[in-house]
Design a protein around this motif. Sequence first.
Motif, PDB file in Angstrom:
ATOM      1  N   ILE A   3       0.826  -1.206   0.000  1.00  0.00           N
ATOM      2  CA  ILE A   3       0.000   0.000   0.000  1.00  0.00           C
ATOM      3  C   ILE A   3       0.861   1.256   0.000  1.00  0.00           C
ATOM      4  CG2 ILE A   3      -0.284   0.274   2.489  1.00  0.00           C
ATOM      5  CD1 ILE A   3      -3.300   0.801   1.728  1.00  0.00           C
ATOM      6  N   LEU A   4       2.103   1.169   0.508  1.00  0.00           N
ATOM      7  CA  LEU A   4       2.998   2.303   0.426  1.00  0.00           C
ATOM      8  C   LEU A   4       3.349   2.577  -1.028  1.00  0.00           C
ATOM      9  CD1 LEU A   4       5.419   1.535   3.400  1.00  0.00           C
ATOM     10  CD2 LEU A   4       3.365   2.928   3.379  1.00  0.00           C
ATOM     11  N   ARG A   5       3.535   1.519  -1.796  1.00  0.00           N
ATOM     12  CA  ARG A   5       3.804   1.667  -3.217  1.00  0.00           C
ATOM     13  C   ARG A   5       2.618   2.314  -3.933  1.00  0.00           C
ATOM     14  NH1 ARG A   5       5.028  -4.174  -4.994  1.00  0.00           N
ATOM     15  NH2 ARG A   5       4.926  -3.217  -7.043  1.00  0.00           N
ATOM     16  N   GLN A   6       1.425   2.000  -3.488  1.00  0.00           N
ATOM     17  CA  GLN A   6       0.244   2.587  -4.109  1.00  0.00           C
ATOM     18  C   GLN A   6       0.252   4.110  -3.925  1.00  0.00           C
ATOM     19  OE1 GLN A   6      -3.119   0.696  -2.432  1.00  0.00           O
ATOM     20  NE2 GLN A   6      -2.678  -1.290  -3.313  1.00  0.00           N
ATOM     21  N   PHE A   7       0.694   4.570  -2.754  1.00  0.00           N
ATOM     22  CA  PHE A   7       0.672   5.997  -2.495  1.00  0.00           C
ATOM     23  C   PHE A   7       1.739   6.739  -3.285  1.00  0.00           C
ATOM     24  CE2 PHE A   7      -2.398   7.227   0.627  1.00  0.00           C
ATOM     25  CZ  PHE A   7      -2.795   6.039   1.162  1.00  0.00           C
ATOM     26  N   GLN A   8       2.747   6.019  -3.764  1.00  0.00           N
ATOM     27  CA  GLN A   8       3.771   6.657  -4.558  1.00  0.00           C
ATOM     28  C   GLN A   8       3.307   6.896  -5.985  1.00  0.00           C
ATOM     29  OE1 GLN A   8       7.009   3.956  -4.073  1.00  0.00           O
ATOM     30  NE2 GLN A   8       7.318   4.453  -1.918  1.00  0.00           N
ATOM     31  N   ILE A   9       2.163   6.328  -6.361  1.00  0.00           N
ATOM     32  CA  ILE A   9       1.608   6.533  -7.690  1.00  0.00           C
ATOM     33  C   ILE A   9       0.794   7.822  -7.675  1.00  0.00           C
ATOM     34  CG2 ILE A   9       0.140   5.554  -9.476  1.00  0.00           C
ATOM     35  CD1 ILE A   9       0.718   2.815  -8.229  1.00  0.00           C
ATOM     36  N   SER A  10       1.159   8.759  -8.535  1.00  0.00           N
ATOM     37  CA  SER A  10       0.502  10.059  -8.498  1.00  0.00           C
ATOM     38  C   SER A  10      -0.979   9.961  -8.831  1.00  0.00           C
ATOM     39  CB  SER A  10       1.190  11.026  -9.465  1.00  0.00           C
ATOM     40  OG  SER A  10       1.152  10.503 -10.779  1.00  0.00           O
ATOM     41  N   GLY A  62      -5.710  -7.100  -2.456  1.00  0.00           N
ATOM     42  CA  GLY A  62      -5.041  -7.898  -1.434  1.00  0.00           C
ATOM     43  C   GLY A  62      -3.635  -7.411  -1.157  1.00  0.00           C
ATOM     44  N   THR A  63      -2.828  -8.282  -0.588  1.00  0.00           N
ATOM     45  CA  THR A  63      -1.477  -7.899  -0.203  1.00  0.00           C
ATOM     46  C   THR A  63      -0.490  -8.002  -1.356  1.00  0.00           C
ATOM     47  OG1 THR A  63      -1.105 -10.166   0.547  1.00  0.00           O
ATOM     48  CG2 THR A  63      -1.821  -8.569   2.187  1.00  0.00           C
ATOM     49  N   SER A  64      -0.811  -8.766  -2.380  1.00  0.00           N
ATOM     50  CA  SER A  64       0.136  -8.958  -3.479  1.00  0.00           C
ATOM     51  C   SER A  64      -0.383  -8.487  -4.830  1.00  0.00           C
ATOM     52  CB  SER A  64       0.514 -10.443  -3.586  1.00  0.00           C
ATOM     53  OG  SER A  64      -0.634 -11.235  -3.837  1.00  0.00           O
ATOM     54  N   GLY A  65      -1.675  -8.228  -4.943  1.00  0.00           N
ATOM     55  CA  GLY A  65      -2.211  -7.812  -6.226  1.00  0.00           C
ATOM     56  C   GLY A  65      -3.689  -7.496  -6.135  1.00  0.00           C
ATOM     57  N   ALA A  66      -4.254  -7.146  -7.278  1.00  0.00           N
ATOM     58  CA  ALA A  66      -5.664  -6.769  -7.357  1.00  0.00           C
ATOM     59  C   ALA A  66      -6.398  -7.678  -8.330  1.00  0.00           C
ATOM     60  CB  ALA A  66      -5.791  -5.310  -7.814  1.00  0.00           C
ATOM     61  N   ARG A  67      -7.663  -7.962  -8.024  1.00  0.00           N
ATOM     62  CA  ARG A  67      -8.498  -8.815  -8.871  1.00  0.00           C
ATOM     63  C   ARG A  67      -9.836  -8.130  -9.105  1.00  0.00           C
ATOM     64  NH1 ARG A  67      -5.380 -11.815  -5.559  1.00  0.00           N
ATOM     65  NH2 ARG A  67      -4.511 -13.789  -6.309  1.00  0.00           N
ATOM     66  N   LEU A 104     -15.901  -3.024  -3.546  1.00  0.00           N
ATOM     67  CA  LEU A 104     -14.576  -3.625  -3.452  1.00  0.00           C
ATOM     68  C   LEU A 104     -14.253  -3.973  -2.010  1.00  0.00           C
ATOM     69  CD1 LEU A 104     -12.472  -1.274  -2.232  1.00  0.00           C
ATOM     70  CD2 LEU A 104     -12.697  -0.383  -4.542  1.00  0.00           C
ATOM     71  N   ASP A 105     -13.210  -4.751  -1.845  1.00  0.00           N
ATOM     72  CA  ASP A 105     -12.740  -5.110  -0.507  1.00  0.00           C
ATOM     73  C   ASP A 105     -11.253  -4.804  -0.388  1.00  0.00           C
ATOM     74  OD1 ASP A 105     -10.955  -7.700  -0.743  1.00  0.00           O
ATOM     75  OD2 ASP A 105     -12.643  -8.032  -2.084  1.00  0.00           O
ATOM     76  N   GLY A 106     -10.786  -4.700   0.852  1.00  0.00           N
ATOM     77  CA  GLY A 106      -9.367  -4.468   1.126  1.00  0.00           C
ATOM     78  C   GLY A 106      -8.957  -5.224   2.371  1.00  0.00           C
ATOM     79  N   THR A 107      -7.686  -5.148   2.693  1.00  0.00           N
ATOM     80  CA  THR A 107      -7.178  -5.870   3.859  1.00  0.00           C
ATOM     81  C   THR A 107      -7.717  -5.244   5.142  1.00  0.00           C
ATOM     82  OG1 THR A 107      -5.173  -4.519   3.730  1.00  0.00           O
ATOM     83  CG2 THR A 107      -5.107  -6.702   2.739  1.00  0.00           C
ATOM     84  N   SER A 108      -8.080  -6.089   6.081  1.00  0.00           N
ATOM     85  CA  SER A 108      -8.653  -5.647   7.342  1.00  0.00           C
ATOM     86  C   SER A 108      -7.611  -4.913   8.185  1.00  0.00           C
ATOM     87  CB  SER A 108      -9.199  -6.850   8.111  1.00  0.00           C
ATOM     88  OG  SER A 108      -9.654  -6.477   9.392  1.00  0.00           O
ATOM     89  N   ALA A 109      -8.002  -3.810   8.794  1.00  0.00           N
ATOM     90  CA  ALA A 109      -7.192  -3.023   9.729  1.00  0.00           C
ATOM     91  C   ALA A 109      -6.049  -2.274   9.060  1.00  0.00           C
ATOM     92  CB  ALA A 109      -6.660  -3.885  10.872  1.00  0.00           C
ATOM     93  N   THR A 110      -5.992  -2.246   7.729  1.00  0.00           N
ATOM     94  CA  THR A 110      -5.060  -1.336   7.060  1.00  0.00           C
ATOM     95  C   THR A 110      -5.643   0.069   7.167  1.00  0.00           C
ATOM     96  OG1 THR A 110      -4.223  -3.001   5.541  1.00  0.00           O
ATOM     97  CG2 THR A 110      -3.996  -0.717   4.857  1.00  0.00           C
ATOM     98  N   THR A 111      -4.904   0.977   7.790  1.00  0.00           N
ATOM     99  CA  THR A 111      -5.456   2.245   8.265  1.00  0.00           C
ATOM    100  C   THR A 111      -4.758   3.437   7.629  1.00  0.00           C
ATOM    101  OG1 THR A 111      -5.886   1.150  10.381  1.00  0.00           O
ATOM    102  CG2 THR A 111      -6.025   3.556  10.342  1.00  0.00           C
ATOM    103  N   LEU A 112      -5.553   4.420   7.226  1.00  0.00           N
ATOM    104  CA  LEU A 112      -5.027   5.653   6.656  1.00  0.00           C
ATOM    105  C   LEU A 112      -5.615   6.846   7.398  1.00  0.00           C
ATOM    106  CD1 LEU A 112      -5.953   3.550   4.139  1.00  0.00           C
ATOM    107  CD2 LEU A 112      -4.618   5.212   2.848  1.00  0.00           C
ATOM    108  N   ILE A 113      -4.799   7.884   7.565  1.00  0.00           N
ATOM    109  CA  ILE A 113      -5.250   9.133   8.164  1.00  0.00           C
ATOM    110  C   ILE A 113      -5.114  10.216   7.105  1.00  0.00           C
ATOM    111  CG2 ILE A 113      -5.008  10.749  10.076  1.00  0.00           C
ATOM    112  CD1 ILE A 113      -5.647   7.960  11.031  1.00  0.00           C
ATOM    113  N   LEU A 114      -6.230  10.886   6.792  1.00  0.00           N
ATOM    114  CA  LEU A 114      -6.252  11.879   5.729  1.00  0.00           C
ATOM    115  C   LEU A 114      -6.774  13.216   6.237  1.00  0.00           C
ATOM    116  CD1 LEU A 114      -7.029   8.928   4.386  1.00  0.00           C
ATOM    117  CD2 LEU A 114      -7.412  10.294   2.365  1.00  0.00           C
ATOM    118  N   ASN A 115      -6.425  14.262   5.519  1.00  0.00           N
ATOM    119  CA  ASN A 115      -7.035  15.562   5.768  1.00  0.00           C
ATOM    120  C   ASN A 115      -8.492  15.488   5.322  1.00  0.00           C
ATOM    121  OD1 ASN A 115      -7.949  18.368   4.834  1.00  0.00           O
ATOM    122  ND2 ASN A 115      -6.057  18.861   5.926  1.00  0.00           N
TER     123      ASN A 115
END
Length: 640
Positions: A3-10, A62-67, A104-115
């Motif tokens: 998910i850190l890699r995802q945030f590096q995508i503009s 998921g943790t390794s890819g998207a479906r 869609l679904d995502g990994t449980s308890a993966t947490t983001l804090i946003l403005n």
Amino acid sequence: MVILRQFQISSFELFQSPKQTGFYSSSRSVPLPRARFYSDFRVMSGNKGTNFEKLYLGMDFGTSGARFTVIDEQGEIKAQGKREYPPFMDIPVTVRSLVSSISLDGTSATTLILNSESGEVLCQPYLYNQSCPDALPEVKSIAPANHTVCSGTSTLCKLVSWWNTEVPNRESAVLLHQADWLLWLLHGRLGVSDYNNALKVGYDPESESYPSWLLNQPYSQLLPKVQAPGTSIGNLKESIRMQFGFPDDCIVCTGTTDSIAAFLAARATEPGKAVTSLGSTLAIKLLSTKRVDDARYGVYSHRLDDKWLVGGASNTGGAILRQLFSDEHLERLSQEINPMVASPLDYYPLQSSGERFPIADPNLAPRLLPRPESDVEYLHGILESIARIEGKGYKLLKELGATEAEEVLTAGGGAKNDKWIKIRQRVLGLPVKKAVHTEASYGASLLALKGANQNSGRKSSHHAWISSSLPLPRPYISFSPLLVPKSFSSVDESEQDEDNVSLVASFNEINDDGQEDWSDLTMVSMRENGRSSALELSAKEKRKLASYAHSLGDKLKSQLVGKSGVTDSVVLSFVETLEKNELLKVKIHRTCPGELEDMILRLEEATGSVSVGQIARTVILYRPSPTKLKGDEGKKRNEE
């Protein structure tokens, strides 16, 4: 750190965005005089038939890819596929034009804090298995004993840990889970979650509210609004609809966690039915009449209508297998294992220290030694050890008061390993079998279907939105490097009837090793019983349409197929034009590869249209617009 890699995508691409090259367009949108040609066309109203099938899109991150999986109202899969990160969803263009809702679904308890105003990410995301022991004493001091949040990996511990850093303007922040954030990219409304994802931040799905002990905390203003999974949030953002070819009325629905989506996909509906999801991690879910929560063991309960999904998620699973063996070795070595013989090896396979369930111990060390000389014996020992962890999990749930497991369905990538299923059946002492649908994205598509039904006031129906009058527009044949079909399969030629054969998208290709290969789009020719798959127009109707097109002169939209041929971008542009105007003049340049007749056929198949006129290398395409058909039907009902 996916998910850190995802945030590096503009610009995070949920869908593939074709470059708009290789065609020329001119003129403006022109209304088509419809009364002369639509007397035989009917549009969905209540439970009546419709000319175009509605489809429902589910995505799993998921943790390794998207479906992704696209289904119809009967739950039949129309298209599916997967990609490794960084992903884009190469959903066929003409499938997108029929998508009624998305979840869609995502990994449980993966947490983001946003403005809360700009949506800017204020800190590095907290991953699903990341522990915040610094916040655990404070959380335990306010929450009931053994509550779900009383675990270092809970969402609430991550929120408290961030809050205590005392960053500037923290009061203007909002908390989202991975699925919430991805859905926000689609609908644009910050601060919406579902009660499956919100469970580990303290939300009580039984009372459908946050408890008072949580609301009394200073950071409670960061908590998202919570709705049931599969609830309509709003329409897909206009910019996304326009860019990727989704219909104007496409809605976005609340999602869920990956393990819940996998359970929904398995269609386990009776208490005692369980689903083990063997993905990067091992997650078990048991349908129970009783709610069980105990943070001492990492056990928690998700609400599922009037029942409870009791279970937990271990850090063991497929990720450690991938770390030790290649896919090729896993398959080859598995074939040599005798699943009826118990392995004497006793491991606790983890990638790093820390376990969540059935032991909640952030310091539990991996145990992968001793390693025998034989790789077959080593793999056997690891597979059996993971099965023992699974068995301990189901035994623990029974001891805590949950309904006893009677049958275990298997989802995730591990469901493909038949030897592992037999090992687990022996270790668990229960019937173990592969679920019919093993992908979490299928469960997410069911939530999209649920949301669409609720949004329109319908109860869940098993009637397809299909009519024999007009066909489902055909998926396109892609010639891009990412989507070149690997193979073509057809029914026996003796059974084929030109009017009863269509191209449909399928990603369930079986490779040489007997495994499903979803890496590329496969086009499969299929017979559709009793239903024409081509747009049926009489010669007289074609002449009328061609004559009207000619009368429009320069007002008729004109586009070009150039030397690159029928590319993805050309298809997307043509579909958008046909949706607006229904008639399109196409000029096929002499540099376009292939025979002229083949190009016309490909255009018809790609856009779901029919050629109604041709002069030299200029063709008039026609396809009725579902949106305009609905509008005409609505006007007709109002007049009546």
